[in-house]
Design a protein around this motif. Sequence first.
Motif, short mmCIF file in Angstrom:
data_model
loop_
_atom_site.label_atom_id
_atom_site.label_comp_id
_atom_site.label_asym_id
_atom_site.label_seq_id
_atom_site.Cartn_x
_atom_site.Cartn_y
_atom_site.Cartn_z
N SER A 1 21.35 0.26 65.60
CA SER A 1 22.00 -1.05 65.62
C SER A 1 21.65 -1.76 64.31
CB SER A 1 21.51 -1.89 66.81
OG SER A 1 20.12 -2.13 66.68
N THR B 1 17.91 -0.90 68.49
CA THR B 1 18.55 -0.02 69.47
C THR B 1 19.19 1.17 68.77
OG1 THR B 1 19.11 -2.04 70.66
CG2 THR B 1 20.19 -0.04 71.41
N TYR C 1 22.29 4.03 69.35
CA TYR C 1 23.48 4.33 70.14
C TYR C 1 23.90 5.77 69.87
CZ TYR C 1 23.84 -0.76 70.35
OH TYR C 1 23.58 -2.09 70.55
N GLU D 1 22.59 3.82 75.23
CA GLU D 1 21.96 2.74 74.48
C GLU D 1 20.46 2.91 74.66
OE1 GLU D 1 24.24 -0.90 75.28
OE2 GLU D 1 22.36 -1.95 74.91
N VAL E 1 29.33 2.18 64.94
CA VAL E 1 29.01 0.78 65.22
C VAL E 1 29.56 -0.07 64.08
CG1 VAL E 1 27.15 -0.88 65.68
CG2 VAL E 1 26.91 1.48 66.43
N LYS F 1 28.55 -5.86 66.50
CA LYS F 1 29.00 -6.38 67.79
C LYS F 1 29.86 -5.40 68.58
CE LYS F 1 28.98 -11.19 66.31
NZ LYS F 1 29.82 -12.31 65.88
N THR F 2 30.39 -4.40 67.91
CA THR F 2 31.32 -3.51 68.59
C THR F 2 31.00 -2.05 68.28
OG1 THR F 2 33.00 -5.19 68.16
CG2 THR F 2 33.79 -3.10 69.01
N LEU F 3 31.14 -1.22 69.28
CA LEU F 3 30.99 0.22 69.09
C LEU F 3 32.34 0.88 69.37
CD1 LEU F 3 28.04 2.38 70.08
CD2 LEU F 3 30.29 3.11 70.80
N LEU G 1 29.42 -4.93 72.34
CA LEU G 1 27.95 -4.92 72.45
C LEU G 1 27.37 -6.32 72.57
CD1 LEU G 1 27.21 -2.21 69.72
CD2 LEU G 1 27.28 -1.88 72.19
N SER G 2 28.20 -7.34 72.31
CA SER G 2 27.69 -8.71 72.37
C SER G 2 27.73 -9.24 73.80
CB SER G 2 28.50 -9.62 71.46
OG SER G 2 29.84 -9.68 71.90
N ARG H 1 28.92 -5.24 78.61
CA ARG H 1 29.42 -4.19 77.68
C ARG H 1 30.90 -3.87 77.99
NH1 ARG H 1 25.30 -5.75 75.80
NH2 ARG H 1 23.53 -4.49 75.11
#
Lengths: 390, 163
Positions: A271, A276, A278, A296, A327, A332-334, A365-366, A370
Amino acid sequence: MAATRTRDAALTAIGFAAVLLYILACASFSPDDSKVLFPSNDPKTGGTVLAVYDRGAHTTRALLAFPPPSGDNNDGYMIRPAWTPDGSHVVALWGDNDDEFRITVLPISGKGPMRMLVVKDVKGDMPSAMLVPPPIVGSQLFSGEDGQIRRVDLQSGVTLVKEFEGDFLLMGQRDRVYYGRELPVSGAKGTRAEIGLVDADTLALTPLFETTETGGDPPYFAVSRDGALVALAGEKDDVPQILVFEGNQRRNTIPIGSKTDEIDVGFFQWSRDASTLYGAFRTKVADSEYQVGVLEIPAAGGAGRQIPLFRVTGKEDSDVSTLQVDVSHDGKTLAAASTYLQQSSASKGQRRMRPEDVALYFIDLSRPDRRITKVTIPPLPAPVVADARQ
Amino acid sequence: MWSPGGVPLPFCQRCTGFYAGAAVALVLHLALRIRPGNRFLLVHGSFLLLMIPLGYHWVPQGALIRALSGVLFGAGVVSFLWLFPGPLAGADREPGRTESLAYASGIIGALVLIPLLAAWGGAGAWYALVCLATLGLAGLVALAAANAGVGLQWLRSRRSGAA
């Protein structure tokens, strides 16, 4: 009258300032996080299509269409898409020959020439640039192979190759190029994984640390944004684990599930704040049925989280590493595309996923829940079944 | 980017709205010979402010919102840049009820027609939008030049008055 003119002058200045603001706002619409490259299908031919999704406009545009599967190439071309650092060009790596691959560089605006480069004399099964997002520094693309490291200039095609011992995996982080390779332990059985830096100019290697607890050749690893942390994929007693290194010191060992979980982990990414990791996962839910999703993993240890995306059926031949996970730069987004998991590579044409699950997935991810949104990828044409009467 | 008739427009969705909206607003200002009053400027000022959350992508938005915000922003910019050079074109009165209605109808028409043409129009729509947007861009450049000329004259007269 004079007061009115002064007010008009001030308001006119606001008008000009607004135009300036608009120009700045329009320029911020950069391809970095606003667009996502992903492999898609040509529903007519079954060939692979490199597509770009505009997250703002919610539109998908096909950039490059590849020939349909034929002959020995049952699954069509596997493409590795990437952006140039300035986001102005798309780089697509593809190939169907063991000792060469091709690079197509095309401007995202559609204006300007498209470049086609052929990279020959590739050593090993698959160059690292096809396995993981290739490091691109300026106009130079880097790829690791069995026994050598390669640098290709995306503008001129000029290539520099330097030979070393080991099978290399190269990863990029900003303008740095990291390598991982597996080497024999001198005077003993087994192997050790070495992680280090590649000099972008000379291709000289600077080792950072090594460990004997990884599984895989070359070792899969991820580097945090600031370069301080390196996570390495390993395995102990048939349980996957992630080793987190800070400098050359082991900071943490994170087991992924237990032996009974039968979980496979694909490539992973840090991240933005390095808290984190992913990665894609696949776990067995029934005979010949698997759950695929995104894992995660807190870097400090503790309970991880599985974000299920879809299920696949069939024999155990689906490689979870083909679920491409990325990511966004704002963290904020995967995004993950399931294109390459839709068919069995063992049985030509065998469907292994529901057509509606072949999609580009976005995970917010925010949000605590999820939230997942799907952009459906056009289904492949119906498989051709040979007529037994003939 | 929109592609009416299968050909991509030379401007992004918001810029198409911006330039085409500016063209429509400029034509309306010229035809109605209006001088923006306080309420008019307040409304158009809010059109300018709209670009902060939308232009910087703080708010999720699709193609339609991009184009609509562009049209409103174009109208806002024209009304603010019209203040100085407007009187030279005979625009010396605040809009009355009739002018306000005519102006609002024109802008609403642009808000409806521009995205419709862009999303569903053919080759003719492509030419119409490119012409309209080019006209708007040229109009904005002309307004900027006129403002520079009138502004300089005004500054000179202020200086000579002060002396």
